[in-house]
Scaffold this active site. Structure first.
Site, short mmCIF file in Angstrom:
data_model
loop_
_atom_site.label_atom_id
_atom_site.label_comp_id
_atom_site.label_asym_id
_atom_site.label_seq_id
_atom_site.Cartn_x
_atom_site.Cartn_y
_atom_site.Cartn_z
CB SER A 147 -0.90 0.01 1.24
OG SER A 147 -0.16 0.42 2.39
CG ASP A 148 1.61 5.77 -1.34
OD1 ASP A 148 2.52 5.92 -0.50
OD2 ASP A 148 1.56 6.45 -2.38
CD1 TRP A 149 1.87 7.62 5.62
CD2 TRP A 149 3.95 6.79 5.49
NE1 TRP A 149 2.46 7.85 6.82
CE2 TRP A 149 3.75 7.34 6.78
CE3 TRP A 149 5.19 6.23 5.20
CZ2 TRP A 149 4.74 7.35 7.77
CZ3 TRP A 149 6.17 6.23 6.19
CH2 TRP A 149 5.95 6.78 7.45
N GLY A 150 -0.23 4.55 4.57
CA GLY A 150 -1.50 4.70 5.26
C GLY A 150 -2.73 4.57 4.38
CB SER A 151 -3.22 4.02 0.75
OG SER A 151 -2.73 2.72 0.52
#
Length: 609
Positions: A147-151
């Site tokens: 995932s992207d950061w916190g997505s």
């Protein structure tokens, strides 16, 4: 390749690059990370960057795993606003935005990162169509998706997940293998398995993909395999790497304008005034990602001032004035700058945006050159001295006043460690600029998004005026300030004698294209020859012009070479309304030139079925 060698020697074995998002809107700050607006060019660069990062094999100590991002269509964020929604047809997705990802996969990319945006109403992190149907299904991707950061957690804010537990369920089900930062997997997956809401096979698949890469890297045999102080020192002090940084920076500079051949400057110039807020700072030359880190050593970066000092001998006097700040309205420094300029034979003025004005979360509605910097340029031009403008930025900017009046303009972007030396090399002709714009430069934000390979309309505006009910603005030209592919040289190139081996082609055939390219100027140099096509009639509307090939040709002054291209079915194919990749019978225009708006040779041919 150099970045991979230095990074792996520093103990890092995975990098969150390359970013391969196609973007047509420079308000989006992350255009600084990508390859611009064109799918063909973007695909070529995506492939090359993966090969460079990963070297011969994953697990070699001079390589790092690539992570291709952001999957998918992140660069089409509505309004150029970071993290915003994306809404497009699947045909647009497949034809324009997915090919660079497929090229990266074909290069062997180890990992993919999903994007922050929703696509057609489904967040990419929880998008089964993107991750399972396309990436792991149709494309048979064997690596893992992070995932992207916190997505994953952010799907709650999207209004797609009611809580972290549901977000974890949706993301793992859709094909996101690793949760970066939101802790949704750590806190919820075990419970979801115990409740029989997620099959253990789904978990095993994600874990297997991640463990396989760790085994490939060799981390289970030696967790510190990539940590070697001696190798790190050798890599970070390698003079060949410094040479490469200087060469890459020189190649990146784009000569936008050179009236009366002011450039290159003579090294015998007696007095040069070097003016502007970008002249002496070092760290600013690294651009967004490095400039945001507080403990980065910037002493080794060559400032633009130092670059000129290194280039010029004792017979040239180099004068300095800051002139103004990057932002703000204060003009108190103008008087000193004008006084310094009046003492000089030539004025070089370095302006633009701060290094952290482009990048993630750096969307701007106003992409004009900030502050009073353009007014400083005008004040310096009023001295009557020859003025050369350097524009430093991570994105295309709007600078009409400077573009219209300054005789010489170099777009220098952010050139990194060897910025000063590279700029000096170009200013004084030790490197003849050959860079071309990978994005269209608008006249005004009101044109955005703007890109060269657009569709025609039923009411095109050939004269760019809005009269007679055509597709045009009443207060602005349709055309850009600088077109995709634009970039001048200190020499001139002549295109002649276009030949096609045939004027009809079948699906199993090719057309061989050739022409004569001559360096008709006084300097040796590279020309980036660009081949464009137009499918005149299709089952769906086709772009008015599309880049389909290019070559970089080096010629000495007066030298002529035969340049050749091949055209086959693949260059003529596109996705139809059923998302089928195929070519269609019909007529095609062939165009060869030095930019998308400067076509030198034309011909036509027919595809027959």
């Amino acid at each position: 390749r150099v970045a991979a060698v230095e990074t792996s020697a520093s103990g890092i074995h995975w990098t969150f690059a390359p970013m391969v998002d196609i973007s047509r809107d420079p308000r989006w700050g992350r255009v600084m990370e990508g390859a611009g607006e064109d799918t063909y060019l973007g695909s070529k660069i995506a492939y090359a960057r993966v090969k460079g990062f990963q070297g011969n094999n994953i697990g070699d100590t001079d390589a790092v795993m690539a992570c291709v991002k952001h999957f998918a269509a992140y660069g089409a964020a509505v309004g150029g606003r970071d993290y915003n929604s994306v809404d497009m047809s699947y045909r647009m997705l497949w034809e324009t935005y997915l090919p660079p990802f497929k090229a990266a996969l074909d290069a062997g990319a180890a990992t993919f990162m999903n994007s922050f945006n929703d696509l057609n109403g489904i967040p990419a992190t929880g998008n089964t169509y993107l991750q399972r149907d396309i990436l792991k299904g149709k494309w048979n991707f064997k690596g893992f998706v992070v995932s992207d950061w916190g997505s994953i957690g952010e799907m709650i804010a999207h209004g797609y997940s009611k809580d972290s537990k549901e977000a974890a369920f949706q993301a793992i089900t859709a094909g996101s293998d690793m949760d970066m930062e939101s802790n949704a997997y750590r806190n919820n997956l075990a419970e979801l398995v115990k409740e029989n809401k997620i099959s253990i096979d789904v978990i095993d698949d994600a874990v297997r993909r991640i463990l396989y890469k760790k085994f490939e890297l060799g981390l289970f045999d030696d967790p510190f395999k990539f940590s070697n102080p001696e190798r790190q020192k050798a890599a970070l002090t390698n003079l060949e790497h410094t040479k490469a940084a200087r060469e890459v920076a020189s190649k990146s500079i784009v000569l936008l304008k050179n009236d009366k051949n002011i450039l290159p400057l003579s090294k015998d110039t007696k007095t040069i005034a070097f003016i502007g807020p970008m002249v002496k700072p070092k760290r600013i030359n690294h651009g967004f990602w490095a400039i945001n880190l507080k403990d980065v050593d910037s002493t080794y970066i060559v400032s633009q001032w130092e670059g000129l000092q290194n280039k010029l001998g004792q017979n040239t006097q180099l004068l300095y004035a800051k002139g103004c700040e990057i932002e703000g309205t204060n003009k108190d420094g103008f008087a000193e700058a004008i006084a310094v300029a009046n003492q000089a034979d030539v004025v070089i003025v370095s302006i633009g945006e701060r290094g952290n004005m482009s990048g993630e979360a750096k969307s701007r509605s106003n992409i004009h050159i900030p502050g009073v910097q353009e007014e400083l340029v005008q004040a310096l031009q009023a001295t009557g001295k020859p003025v050369v403008v350097l524009i430093n930025a991570g994105r295309p900017l709007v600078f009409n006043q400077t573009a219209d009046t300054a005789p010489a303009i170099l777009y220098t972007w952010w050139l990194g460690t060897e910025a000063g030396n590279a700029i000096a090399d170009v200013l004084f002709g030790d490197y003849n600029p050959s860079g071309k714009l990978p994005m269209t430069f608008p006249r005004d934000e009101g044109q955005l998004p703007i890109y060269y390979n657009h569709f025609n309309t039923g009411r095109p505006a050939p004269n760019e005026t809005a009269f007679n009910y055509v597709s045009a603005y009443t207060d602005l030209k349709n055309s850009p300030k600088f077109a995709f592919g634009h970039g001048l040289s200190y020499t001139t190139f002549t295109y002649a004698d276009l030949k096609l081996s045939k004027n009809k082609i079948s699906d199993s055939d090719t057309i061989e294209v050739s022409f004569q390219l001559t360096n008709s100027g006084k300097f040796a140099g590279n020309e980036v020859v660009q081949l464009y096509l137009r499918d005149k009639v299709g089952s769906v509307v086709r772009p008015i012009i599309e880049l389909k090939d290019f070559q970089k040709i080096y010629l000495n002054a007066g030298e002529t070479k035969t340049v050749q291209f091949s055209i086959d079915k693949e260059k003529l194919a596109f996705y139809n309304e059923k998302l089928e990749w195929n070519s269609e019978a019909g007529d095609f225009d062939l165009m060869i030139g030095t930019s998308s708006s400067d076509i030198r040779l034309k011909a036509s041919f027919e595809l027959v079925k």
